[in-house]
Design a protein around this motif. Sequence first.
Motif, PDB file in Angstrom:
ATOM      1  N   LEU A  56       0.834  -1.205   0.000  1.00 60.04           N
ATOM      2  CA  LEU A  56       0.000   0.000   0.000  1.00 60.04           C
ATOM      3  C   LEU A  56       0.868   1.254   0.000  1.00 60.04           C
ATOM      4  CD1 LEU A  56      -2.796  -1.065   2.508  1.00 60.04           C
ATOM      5  CD2 LEU A  56      -3.074  -0.648   0.054  1.00 60.04           C
ATOM      6  N   ASP A  59       2.739   1.211  -3.656  1.00 59.95           N
ATOM      7  CA  ASP A  59       1.907   1.338  -4.854  1.00 59.95           C
ATOM      8  C   ASP A  59       0.856   2.440  -4.770  1.00 59.95           C
ATOM      9  OD1 ASP A  59       3.368  -0.876  -5.682  1.00 59.95           O
ATOM     10  OD2 ASP A  59       1.774  -2.299  -5.158  1.00 59.95           O
ATOM     11  N   GLN A  60       0.341   2.699  -3.579  1.00 59.00           N
ATOM     12  CA  GLN A  60      -0.725   3.691  -3.401  1.00 59.00           C
ATOM     13  C   GLN A  60      -0.243   4.940  -2.663  1.00 59.00           C
ATOM     14  OE1 GLN A  60      -3.776   3.148  -4.789  1.00 59.00           O
ATOM     15  NE2 GLN A  60      -2.856   1.262  -5.576  1.00 59.00           N
ATOM     16  N   PRO A 131      -8.162   4.418  -0.862  1.00 60.05           N
ATOM     17  CA  PRO A 131      -8.471   4.102  -2.260  1.00 60.05           C
ATOM     18  C   PRO A 131      -9.798   3.341  -2.383  1.00 60.05           C
ATOM     19  CG  PRO A 131      -6.183   3.578  -1.765  1.00 60.05           C
ATOM     20  CD  PRO A 131      -6.851   3.922  -0.452  1.00 60.05           C
TER      21      PRO A 131
END
Length: 157
Positions: A56, A59-60, A131
């Motif tokens: 997380l 990537d986010q 997200p």
Amino acid sequence: MKDQPAAGGTLFSWPVRVYYEDTDAGGLVYHSNYIKFMERARTEFLRSLGFELDALERDQRLLFAVRSLSIDYRRPARLSDWLTVTLDLESLRPASLAFVQRVLRGGELLCDGRVRVAALSADSFRPMAIPDFMFERLAAQWPGCPLPSGSDATRGV
């Protein structure tokens, strides 16, 4: 928001064995270690849904940080006890999650608490929206989840 455990009981539970390192000189679990046990259960809950904290972040660009914590110690745990740490989702908001957590030995309540975690940008450490894919999966775990006001079927961002 009112505590809303999943229908039929606890949303998630995680087993913990008490090791020597968890105890104080009297052989009882040191108070801060209950918070560590709860942290592990929250991490394993997210992992059970397919969310790895390192992924997380990478990537986010999403981190979770404890915003508030309250805890009640009721009975001591001891060296070698098998404990169960439970977790129920109390609220799901666009940029935070709140949990009710319990530490039990058998059916005996040893400790319980409420924890709110904030979703933060890994770049600015400022609040950010959870997200959509994650928010939807979390909401699906909690039938009847009260969504933020003004939300559509899944979210109000």
